[in-house]
Design an enzyme around this catalytic site. Structure first.
Site, mmCIF file in Angstrom:
data_model
loop_
_atom_site.group_PDB
_atom_site.id
_atom_site.type_symbol
_atom_site.label_atom_id
_atom_site.label_comp_id
_atom_site.label_asym_id
_atom_site.label_seq_id
_atom_site.Cartn_x
_atom_site.Cartn_y
_atom_site.Cartn_z
ATOM 1 N N CYS A 107 0.808 -1.228 0.000
ATOM 2 C CA CYS A 107 0.000 0.000 0.000
ATOM 3 C C CYS A 107 0.837 1.272 0.000
ATOM 4 O O CYS A 107 0.288 2.369 -0.102
ATOM 5 C CB CYS A 107 -0.939 -0.004 1.198
ATOM 6 N N GLU A 109 -2.712 4.710 13.657
ATOM 7 C CA GLU A 109 -2.426 5.980 12.974
ATOM 8 C C GLU A 109 -2.802 7.168 13.852
ATOM 9 O O GLU A 109 -2.076 8.166 13.906
ATOM 10 C CB GLU A 109 -3.177 6.051 11.636
ATOM 11 N N LYS A 148 -10.492 7.268 1.607
ATOM 12 C CA LYS A 148 -10.796 5.863 1.287
ATOM 13 C C LYS A 148 -12.255 5.548 1.567
ATOM 14 O O LYS A 148 -12.789 4.561 1.056
ATOM 15 C CB LYS A 148 -9.908 4.921 2.107
ATOM 16 N N HIS A 165 -9.838 1.466 -0.930
ATOM 17 C CA HIS A 165 -8.402 1.300 -0.715
ATOM 18 C C HIS A 165 -7.803 0.746 -2.002
ATOM 19 O O HIS A 165 -7.967 -0.437 -2.324
ATOM 20 C CB HIS A 165 -8.148 0.357 0.447
ATOM 21 N N PHE A 205 1.065 -3.262 4.380
ATOM 22 C CA PHE A 205 1.386 -4.616 4.809
ATOM 23 C C PHE A 205 2.870 -4.844 4.556
ATOM 24 O O PHE A 205 3.416 -4.418 3.536
ATOM 25 C CB PHE A 205 0.583 -5.631 3.990
#
Length: 410
Positions: free
Chosen positions: A161, A311, A332, A337, A397
């Site tokens: 990502c 976050e 998003k 996403h 990830f």
């Protein structure tokens, strides 16, 4: 001494619109591009929501994209828009000084999925000779270079990502160090193929369809969030040295000033606030800005329980009391996403926010999570917001964290 880098062109293809104007208009109004995927996609019924581009790509697609995977077509559509926006035409710049840096997470996933069906379901003895050329991750980068004749460095980044945020950051470095005058930077993703979606379902990270309908499935920072919504799309930025842009009289959206990169080295899927803090601080240090200079953050904000909380904690750690004065939104909630394209798509949003002095919202945030207590700009966007510097977060990830900072050109 490094050179200053500015953004002179933007292009986007997403479920919320093809082209910056419809894209931003939909985001500011809180209109979601999320819908149900067709149930007949594969051998078993598919019950899943996703941010799928339903508009016909053909009228937008350059002729060179014929016969390519959807991931390449989306990249070329966004690149064509961005180059036109920047006023760059064949022969108007030195092709030896133009680079192409893109990111993608899964490359030609649609072609790969179709190939497996041909071989294992239909027992085909052979595949199309262009299969490898459509699947390979660097196909979008190569086709943009070929179509416009750009002969500078071409690189493709794949760090899940964070892929396209890294591509933009590294493209920024290339110009700063004098190795290119212009970089076509961004990313593309088109992974809404049956086998790929089933693999994501197996991870148990995808959002459920709520009673309000599929468009409301992505709910970053909400207490009733159920997971992320996959999306497809592309975002392209034209990065340019300041002197090159001024030399040809280009309009300028903003100046790229900060790029922070870190690795969690903690867990393959669980994000680490500590790793995110290092990336955010690295971007601010690179920009030479105090945390109080930032007015808006386009959050990674995937709508997973652990991701949103990590976050939020990272932003509080870096920004302190200023965290509560920041506008923080996750778009998003509307365009889904887009994985490898997310960093670029969201940097387009962030630069449009800076240029228009307007902050897009986090849609569907009706029930805030008490653990996520910042100003997430719920429901609809805000206009006339004074912004001097902005930030975009991308956390992947595998633990790669990439953060980009831009500011108004002085």
């Amino acid at each position: 001494m490094t050179r200053r880098v500015v953004v002179t062109g933007l292009g986007v293809a997403s479920a919320c619109g093809i082209g910056c104007e419809p894209f931003l208009a939909n985001l500011m109004a809180g209109r979601s591009g999320i819908s149900r995927l067709p149930v007949e996609m594969g051998p078993h019924p598919m019950h899943c929501v996703a941010a799928r581009i339903t508009e016909d790509l053909a009228p937008h697609c350059p002729k060179e994209a014929t016969g390519t995977d959807r991931v390449t077509q989306l990249a070329m559509i966004a690149a064509q828009q961005a180059l036109r926006d920047a006023g760059i035409e064949p022969g108007s710049v030195d092709p030896l000084r133009v680079a192409v840096y893109l990111g993608t997470g899964m490359g030609g996933a649609t072609t790969l999925d179709e190939s497996y069906k041909e071989v294992y379901e239909k027992k085909a003895a052979r595949l199309k000779p262009t299969t490898v050329l459509r699947v390979m991750n660097n196909a979008p980068t190569a086709h943009i270079s070929l179509a416009w004749g750009f002969k500078g460095p071409t690189l493709t980044y794949s760090v899940a990502c964070a892929s396209s945020a890294v591509a933009i950051g590294e493209g920024m470095r290339l110009i700063q160090h004098g190795q290119a005058d212009v970089v076509v930077a961004g990313g593309s993703e088109a992974l809404l193929a049956y086998g790929i979606v089933k693999a994501w379902q197996a991870l148990h990270t995808l959002a459920l369809e709520p009673p309000e309908g599929p468009q409301a499935a992505s709910r970053p920072f909400a207490k009733d969030r159920t997971g992320l919504v996959l999306g497809e799309g592309a975002g392209i930025l034209i990065l340019e040295s300041l002197e090159h842009a001024r030399g040809r009289g280009a309009k300028i959206y903003g100046e790229m000033v900060g790029y922070g990169l870190s690795s969690d080295a903690a867990h393959i899927t669980k994000p680490s606030a500590e790793g995110q803090v290092r990336a955010i601080r690295g971007a601010l240090e690179d920009a030479g800005l105090a945390p109080e200079a930032i007015g808006y953050i386009n959050a990674h904000g995937t709508a997973t329980q652990v991701g949103d909380e990590a976050e939020t904690a990272a932003i509080k750690e870096v920004f302190g009391a200023h965290a509560y004065r920041l506008a923080v939104s996750s778009t998003k909630s509307m365009h889904g996403h887009t994985l490898g394209a997310a960093g670029a798509l969201e940097m387009v949003v962030t630069l449009l926010a800076l240029a228009r002095q307007a902050v897009p919202p986090t849609a569907h945030l009706f029930l805030p999570d008490p653990a996520c207590d910042l100003d997430y700009v719920p429901h609809v966007g805000r206009s006339n917001v004074p912004l001097e510097a902005v930030m975009s977060n991308s956390f992947a990830f595998g633990g790669t964290n990439a953060v980009l900072v831009a500011r108004r050109l002085d």
